[in-house]
Scaffold this motif. Structure first.
Motif, PDB file in Angstrom:
ATOM      1  N   GLN A 221     -22.981  10.376   2.157  1.00  0.00           N
ATOM      2  CA  GLN A 221     -23.130   8.856   2.429  1.00  0.00           C
ATOM      3  C   GLN A 221     -22.480   8.065   1.313  1.00  0.00           C
ATOM      4  OE1 GLN A 221     -27.233   8.384   3.556  1.00  0.00           O
ATOM      5  NE2 GLN A 221     -27.079  10.278   4.799  1.00  0.00           N
ATOM      6  N   VAL A 222     -22.632   8.564   0.141  1.00  0.00           N
ATOM      7  CA  VAL A 222     -21.946   7.907  -0.880  1.00  0.00           C
ATOM      8  C   VAL A 222     -20.406   8.088  -0.896  1.00  0.00           C
ATOM      9  CG1 VAL A 222     -21.774   7.961  -3.454  1.00  0.00           C
ATOM     10  CG2 VAL A 222     -23.836   8.659  -2.588  1.00  0.00           C
ATOM     11  N   PHE A 223     -20.093   9.125  -0.413  1.00  0.00           N
ATOM     12  CA  PHE A 223     -18.803   9.345  -0.165  1.00  0.00           C
ATOM     13  C   PHE A 223     -18.380   8.289   0.675  1.00  0.00           C
ATOM     14  CE2 PHE A 223     -15.144  11.665   1.843  1.00  0.00           C
ATOM     15  CZ  PHE A 223     -14.328  11.823   0.912  1.00  0.00           C
ATOM     16  N   VAL A 224     -18.931   8.183   1.869  1.00  0.00           N
ATOM     17  CA  VAL A 224     -18.324   7.068   3.008  1.00  0.00           C
ATOM     18  C   VAL A 224     -18.250   5.766   2.293  1.00  0.00           C
ATOM     19  CG1 VAL A 224     -19.403   5.923   5.076  1.00  0.00           C
ATOM     20  CG2 VAL A 224     -19.737   8.339   4.760  1.00  0.00           C
ATOM     21  N   PHE A 225     -19.296   5.369   1.492  1.00  0.00           N
ATOM     22  CA  PHE A 225     -18.954   4.217   0.704  1.00  0.00           C
ATOM     23  C   PHE A 225     -17.688   4.039  -0.068  1.00  0.00           C
ATOM     24  CE2 PHE A 225     -23.445   3.402   1.323  1.00  0.00           C
ATOM     25  CZ  PHE A 225     -23.378   2.075   1.700  1.00  0.00           C
ATOM     26  N   PHE A 226     -17.277   5.197  -0.795  1.00  0.00           N
ATOM     27  CA  PHE A 226     -16.089   4.974  -1.471  1.00  0.00           C
ATOM     28  C   PHE A 226     -14.997   4.784  -0.527  1.00  0.00           C
ATOM     29  CE2 PHE A 226     -18.404   7.502  -4.724  1.00  0.00           C
ATOM     30  CZ  PHE A 226     -18.159   6.379  -5.767  1.00  0.00           C
ATOM     31  N   VAL A 227     -15.098   5.727   0.623  1.00  0.00           N
ATOM     32  CA  VAL A 227     -13.776   5.709   1.516  1.00  0.00           C
ATOM     33  C   VAL A 227     -13.710   4.277   2.014  1.00  0.00           C
ATOM     34  CG1 VAL A 227     -12.907   6.435   3.643  1.00  0.00           C
ATOM     35  CG2 VAL A 227     -14.124   8.056   2.038  1.00  0.00           C
ATOM     36  N   MET A 228     -14.737   3.640   2.410  1.00  0.00           N
ATOM     37  CA  MET A 228     -14.804   2.178   2.900  1.00  0.00           C
ATOM     38  C   MET A 228     -14.145   1.288   2.072  1.00  0.00           C
ATOM     39  SD  MET A 228     -18.441   2.218   4.789  1.00  0.00           S
ATOM     40  CE  MET A 228     -18.735   0.683   4.831  1.00  0.00           C
ATOM     41  N   ILE A 229     -14.459   1.373   0.504  1.00  0.00           N
ATOM     42  CA  ILE A 229     -14.065   0.515  -0.492  1.00  0.00           C
ATOM     43  C   ILE A 229     -12.683   0.717  -0.495  1.00  0.00           C
ATOM     44  CG2 ILE A 229     -13.941  -0.131  -2.870  1.00  0.00           C
ATOM     45  CD1 ILE A 229     -17.054   0.846  -2.761  1.00  0.00           C
ATOM     46  N   VAL A 230     -11.953   2.021  -0.568  1.00  0.00           N
ATOM     47  CA  VAL A 230     -10.508   2.043  -0.738  1.00  0.00           C
ATOM     48  C   VAL A 230      -9.732   1.796   0.437  1.00  0.00           C
ATOM     49  CG1 VAL A 230      -8.917   4.129  -0.995  1.00  0.00           C
ATOM     50  CG2 VAL A 230     -10.869   4.083  -2.533  1.00  0.00           C
ATOM     51  N   ALA A 231     -10.338   1.904   1.505  1.00  0.00           N
ATOM     52  CA  ALA A 231      -9.792   1.726   2.811  1.00  0.00           C
ATOM     53  C   ALA A 231      -9.503  -0.066   2.713  1.00  0.00           C
ATOM     54  CB  ALA A 231     -10.302   2.011   4.024  1.00  0.00           C
ATOM     55  N   ALA A 232     -10.614  -0.742   2.378  1.00  0.00           N
ATOM     56  CA  ALA A 232     -10.365  -1.938   2.352  1.00  0.00           C
ATOM     57  C   ALA A 232      -9.188  -2.459   1.414  1.00  0.00           C
ATOM     58  CB  ALA A 232     -11.757  -2.542   1.806  1.00  0.00           C
ATOM     59  N   ALA A 233      -9.520  -1.745   0.292  1.00  0.00           N
ATOM     60  CA  ALA A 233      -8.249  -2.265  -0.846  1.00  0.00           C
ATOM     61  C   ALA A 233      -6.807  -1.815  -0.288  1.00  0.00           C
ATOM     62  CB  ALA A 233      -8.808  -1.436  -2.161  1.00  0.00           C
ATOM     63  N   GLU A 234      -6.729  -0.577   0.495  1.00  0.00           N
ATOM     64  CA  GLU A 234      -5.559  -0.277   0.775  1.00  0.00           C
ATOM     65  C   GLU A 234      -5.160  -1.322   2.016  1.00  0.00           C
ATOM     66  OE1 GLU A 234      -4.373   4.230   0.376  1.00  0.00           O
ATOM     67  OE2 GLU A 234      -5.261   3.900   2.455  1.00  0.00           O
ATOM     68  N   VAL A 235      -6.039  -1.605   2.742  1.00  0.00           N
ATOM     69  CA  VAL A 235      -5.213  -2.425   4.034  1.00  0.00           C
ATOM     70  C   VAL A 235      -4.933  -3.824   3.422  1.00  0.00           C
ATOM     71  CG1 VAL A 235      -6.389  -4.029   5.774  1.00  0.00           C
ATOM     72  CG2 VAL A 235      -6.423  -1.592   5.781  1.00  0.00           C
ATOM     73  N   ALA A 236      -5.589  -4.449   2.098  1.00  0.00           N
ATOM     74  CA  ALA A 236      -5.440  -5.595   1.702  1.00  0.00           C
ATOM     75  C   ALA A 236      -3.848  -5.447   1.049  1.00  0.00           C
ATOM     76  CB  ALA A 236      -6.177  -5.950   0.455  1.00  0.00           C
ATOM     77  N   VAL A 237      -3.606  -4.343   0.181  1.00  0.00           N
ATOM     78  CA  VAL A 237      -2.337  -4.226  -0.272  1.00  0.00           C
ATOM     79  C   VAL A 237      -1.417  -3.912   1.084  1.00  0.00           C
ATOM     80  CG1 VAL A 237      -0.691  -2.480  -1.452  1.00  0.00           C
ATOM     81  CG2 VAL A 237      -2.966  -3.069  -2.388  1.00  0.00           C
ATOM     82  N   GLY A 238      -1.715  -3.240   2.054  1.00  0.00           N
ATOM     83  CA  GLY A 238      -0.882  -3.131   3.046  1.00  0.00           C
ATOM     84  C   GLY A 238      -0.339  -4.325   3.824  1.00  0.00           C
ATOM     85  N   LEU A 239      -1.230  -5.334   3.914  1.00  0.00           N
ATOM     86  CA  LEU A 239      -0.991  -6.496   4.559  1.00  0.00           C
ATOM     87  C   LEU A 239      -0.275  -7.477   3.790  1.00  0.00           C
ATOM     88  CD1 LEU A 239      -4.341  -7.365   6.540  1.00  0.00           C
ATOM     89  CD2 LEU A 239      -2.152  -6.776   7.490  1.00  0.00           C
ATOM     90  N   SER A 240      -0.394  -7.182   2.442  1.00  0.00           N
ATOM     91  CA  SER A 240       0.528  -8.156   1.779  1.00  0.00           C
ATOM     92  C   SER A 240       1.817  -7.749   1.682  1.00  0.00           C
ATOM     93  CB  SER A 240       0.002  -8.480   0.294  1.00  0.00           C
ATOM     94  OG  SER A 240      -0.523  -7.200  -0.228  1.00  0.00           O
ATOM     95  N   ILE A 241       1.869  -6.302   1.658  1.00  0.00           N
ATOM     96  CA  ILE A 241       3.411  -5.918   1.726  1.00  0.00           C
ATOM     97  C   ILE A 241       4.148  -6.337   3.036  1.00  0.00           C
ATOM     98  CG2 ILE A 241       4.899  -3.909   1.996  1.00  0.00           C
ATOM     99  CD1 ILE A 241       2.613  -2.295   0.097  1.00  0.00           C
ATOM    100  N   LEU A 242       3.411  -6.180   4.152  1.00  0.00           N
ATOM    101  CA  LEU A 242       3.735  -6.733   5.320  1.00  0.00           C
ATOM    102  C   LEU A 242       4.274  -8.124   5.420  1.00  0.00           C
ATOM    103  CD1 LEU A 242       3.795  -5.230   7.971  1.00  0.00           C
ATOM    104  CD2 LEU A 242       1.737  -6.308   8.741  1.00  0.00           C
ATOM    105  N   VAL A 243       3.248  -9.185   4.773  1.00  0.00           N
ATOM    106  CA  VAL A 243       3.730 -10.245   4.684  1.00  0.00           C
ATOM    107  C   VAL A 243       5.069 -10.510   4.005  1.00  0.00           C
ATOM    108  CG1 VAL A 243       2.921 -12.638   3.892  1.00  0.00           C
ATOM    109  CG2 VAL A 243       1.306 -11.214   5.069  1.00  0.00           C
ATOM    110  N   MET A 244       5.138  -9.795   2.903  1.00  0.00           N
ATOM    111  CA  MET A 244       6.253 -10.027   2.282  1.00  0.00           C
ATOM    112  C   MET A 244       7.756  -9.478   3.040  1.00  0.00           C
ATOM    113  SD  MET A 244       6.787  -7.995  -1.434  1.00  0.00           S
ATOM    114  CE  MET A 244       6.840  -6.219  -0.771  1.00  0.00           C
TER     115      MET A 244
END
Lengths: 109, 457
Positions: free
Chosen positions: A68-91
């Motif tokens: 379950q701890v691992f799930v939290f890590f994955v969620m955080i990383v996925a959120a960070a990754e999508v933030a970066v991905g969307l900003s690349i998309l906007v660029m």
């Protein structure tokens, strides 16, 4: 916590595995075949979330909290990754005014 | 551990210096901080300290790799002083992101738990997605960034799925326990674990750009800003291989026969694709990208020949390769400026006439990459071949030697262009720092080959 684990265990483990593999494959096919970059981002999220579900189910079945701890890590990383991905998309959208993936063909071989 | 924490704090300090508009002291602060981190890592030597319930283990292997990566990052930052001089905005972010990526690399060399491996790979990758898109107005940079992001997160998802399956079977993320779990099957693993291990290996192979998963690397290397390409080709590659080696050594060896066969095929393919792909390149950055793939093949050969000295050979190879690659990118940027931002190989023509000492240094560096004695690249390749032959992998070793011979062709193609007479468009301007960097790295590449045959782990 005990209740949730026993509630998860009401459904056999095979069903969780099948569901997660199906969701993962849908995401995988989406990344490979869709042409719209936003849908590709959504499909990557789908892949991450199917993994979260799978790990959570395994964790309940093994009664081992580290999953379950691992799930939290994955969620955080996925959120960070999508933030970066969307900003690349906007660029990208600012430069070519489109989100079609077929435009990514200036660099090859 | 103190080095890891210090590096994170350093990244934040550099970021805040950017907010305060102190552009002049950015690089000195970053470099001084990295030197302190280097010293702090050295202090941990031999202690083998463990943190977070054995999730992180700083043994000599990880400290040696951390030190080599810090040294290479310092070289890249020294190059950055000149590179970012013309760039007005967002310089602090570039340095800070590289420092954050370096902390991810530290985690990748020192994990003993799959959670930390995953976090390390992501902390390394996410700053790189941003760095690859550093030139906001250039569509090539956008494309490189988006391709890297999309394929990177795709590979991460596959890697995570592998971890989930292995966790489901073994109920642990801790690598030594996974090793015990795998050992009890005596090579006949249940299909779920087999698929899980395969997916984990695919995820890591993607990060080091091994052959069937290398397609992103030439595009990303070409499109990214040159300093980021230098960072990716050296530090990221070193971290990836350290993580790969640790994964195999700590958790997965002895591999079940099908997976081991798959890794050998991957090694052969990497050697083939890297060397043959480089033959027809006309863009220097793409050529170096394919050369990086080819070197991945040699490193994988050393990694798969399991022996107690494998780690030493791996460290020596990656360090020497990084030392030769960073100055090549510096020379490339100097030539690119002098030829109106062209990146083709023909732009190197006339370099010998214009600045003969750069041409000589470049010859030394390319000879080291090709593996011509007495350069250190030769010593590194020689050790890889000795290691793999002594472990009985004769056929793949002969194949690798053949591929190394092909490699000589395209490196010498560049050398030929350097010594071809032609008129350069503009004079080449070298700052003193860049000149010193090029000369020091070339000398180091030569001297390491003559005097130092392996590095301590």
């Amino acid at each position: 916590m005990k209740d949730i684990s026993s509630a998860i265990q009401l459904i056999p483990l095979e069903h969780y595995i099948l569901l997660c593999v199906t969701l993962f494959s849908i995401g995988l096919m989406g990344v490979l075949f869709r042409r719209n970059t936003i849908i590709i981002l959504m499909c990557i999220e789908l892949m991450f979330n199917s993994i979260n579900l799978l790990v959570a189910a395994f964790s309940a079945y093994h009664s081992d909290p580290s999953g379950q701890v691992f799930v939290f890590f994955v969620m955080i990383v996925a959120a960070a990754e999508v933030a970066v991905g969307l900003s690349i998309l906007v660029m990208m959208k600012r430069n070519v005014d489109s989100v079609d993936i077929n435009l990514l063909n200036r660099l090859k071989w | 551990m103190s080095a890891l924490i210090f590096t994170i704090v350093l990244g934040i300090i550099v970021l805040y210096l950017g907010f305060l508009k102190k552009k002049a002291i950015l690089a000195p602060v970053a470099i001084a901080g990295l030197l302190i981190a280097l010293f702090l890592s050295l202090k941990d030597w031999g202690l083998g300290s463990r943190y977070f319930h054995d999730m992180i283990l700083f043994d000599n292997f990880s400290i040696a790799f951390n030190i080599s990566m810090i040294i290479v990052t310092i070289l890249i930052f020294l190059f950055g002083i000149d590179y970012y001089r013309m760039m007005g905005l967002h310089v602090a972010e570039q340095y800070a992101l590289m420092i954050f990526a370096l902390t991810g690399a530290f985690l990748m060399t020192s994990y003993s738990n799959l959670i930390i491996l995953f976090l390390g790979i992501e902390i390394l990758s996410i700053p790189l997605y941003v760095l690859a898109g550093g030139k906001k107005a250039s569509f090539r940079s956008n494309e490189a960034s988006f391709k890297y992001f999309m394929l990177g997160s795709f590979a991460t998802a596959i890697f995570l799925f592998g971890i989930a399956l292995v966790y489901g079977a073994s109920a642990t993320f801790y690598l030594p326990e996974i090793k015990i779990y795998i050992a009890q099957f005596n090579g006949h693993l249940p299909p779920m674990v087999m698929v899980g291990l395969l997916f984990i290996l695919i995820g890591v192979a993607f990060k080091v750009a091994a052959a069937p998963f290398h397609f992103w690397s030439p595009d990303v290397y070409e499109g990214s800003p040159t300093i980021v390409t230098a960072f990716m080709a050296t530090v990221v590659k070193t971290a990836g291989f350290a993580a790969f080696f640790r994964l195999l050594g700590m958790g997965l060896l002895p591999l079940p026969a099908p997976l081991e066969k798959a890794l050998w095929v991957m090694t052969g393919l990497t050697l083939l694709v890297g060397n043959l792909g480089a033959l027809k390149q006309t863009n220097f950055k793409r050529l170096l990208a394919y050369s990086a793939i080819a070197h991945s093949g040699f490193i994988m050969l050393a990694m798969l020949s399991q022996h107690s000295s494998s780690a030493k050979v791996l460290l020596y190879y990656t360090f020497v390769y990084s030392l030769a690659t960073v100055p090549l990118f510096i020379i490339f940027i100097l030539v690119k400026r002098a030829s109106d931002w062209q990146e083709e190989l023909v732009n190197f023509r006339g370099l010998f006439k214009e600045k003969s000492w750069i041409a000589v240094c470049m010859t030394i560096l390319l000879m080291s990459l090709a593996g011509i004695p007495p350069s250190s690249g030769f010593m590194a390749k020689y050790q890889v071949f000795v290691l793999s032959i002594s472990q009985g992998n004769l056929l793949i070793s002969i194949f690798a030697i053949l591929m190394a011979v092909i490699g000589i062709y395209y490196y010498f193609f560049v050398i030929r262009e350097v010594f071809t007479e032609s008129k350069q468009l503009n004079p080449i301007v070298v700052t003193r720092l860049n000149g010193a960097l090029i000369i020091v790295c070339s000398l180091a590449v030569l001297l390491l080959g003559v005097f130092v045959w392996n590095l301590p782990i």
